[in-house]
Design an enzyme around this catalytic site. Sequence first.
Site, short mmCIF file in Angstrom:
data_model
loop_
_atom_site.label_atom_id
_atom_site.label_comp_id
_atom_site.label_asym_id
_atom_site.label_seq_id
_atom_site.Cartn_x
_atom_site.Cartn_y
_atom_site.Cartn_z
N SER A 65 0.94 -1.11 -0.24
CA SER A 65 -0.34 -0.15 0.24
C SER A 65 1.07 1.11 -0.13
O SER A 65 2.59 1.52 -0.01
CB SER A 65 -1.04 -0.19 1.29
OG SER A 65 -1.70 0.93 1.15
N TYR B 74 -1.61 -0.82 10.40
CA TYR B 74 -1.54 -0.46 8.58
C TYR B 74 -0.67 -0.42 8.41
O TYR B 74 0.03 -1.59 7.70
CB TYR B 74 -2.31 -0.77 8.64
CG TYR B 74 -3.35 -0.55 7.06
CD1 TYR B 74 -3.76 -2.14 6.74
CD2 TYR B 74 -3.41 0.52 6.29
CE1 TYR B 74 -3.95 -2.40 5.37
CE2 TYR B 74 -2.85 0.13 4.61
CZ TYR B 74 -3.40 -0.76 4.15
OH TYR B 74 -3.50 -1.14 2.89
#
Length: 266
Positions: free
Chosen positions: A149, A162
């Site tokens: 990501s 995350y």
Amino acid sequence: MAGKDFDGYVVVVTGASTGLGRAIAVETASRGARAVVVNYARSAEEAEETARLVRGHGAEAVLVQGDVAADADCRKIAQAAEPYGRIDALFNNAGTTTFAAHGDMDAVSADDFLRLYSVNVVGAFQMVRACRALLEAAPQPGAVVNTASIAGVVGIGSSVPYAASKGALNTMTLSLARALAPKIRVNAICPGFIDTPWFGKALPEERVQQMRERSAAATPLKVASTAEDVAASAVFFASPYSRHVTGETLLIDAGSHLNYAPMSMR
């Protein structure tokens, strides 16, 4: 359109019941894959829809339920490809998150970090380990594509755990690219916001719509990426067109990284 550059390929996609995983599975099937192993953790109904779409392009679809955080499940997923004698491409797409403001350090716990790392990082490692022999059996170097990501590159996203887990996945991509060459190539994609049902499962629709609009407004290309937009780039890393590429990360974020400081660590 790349035509049938995946002709005869055996593909494994984790987290393939919806969103990006489904789009990757369908894209590889549309490009000639012989078989796609469709992994899902919970929703058999959604996974069945992915399988239907894959079969609609003439590929075999093999459904396997399993949590990549469990090593035994990773081995079960890999075993589903054993009848084909090879895995040409493994897409480590399964992932999870928790939503918390980065500045609220009391909003997340050690358990949150451990849960996210167990899926986003350890799960990807375990899948590569389980699939290694079949990846090495492919006629060309087997391809591993990790879904990281932009959060792991510039420290943004749904929460600190995350972002940290995706940063770790990017680093692991480099480590494995060195360790598994020349028989296996390992690369990572770093999407920005993707307009998928993933957010809707945790957030009200009104907030998702706000995220969608803010994302489009903030990117230089002024778009909110769809799963299909990102899948095409992800599949490139498993295609013959990237046969000389390993240890690379590709930012697929409509240019949103340009809004941040220079990424000296990339």
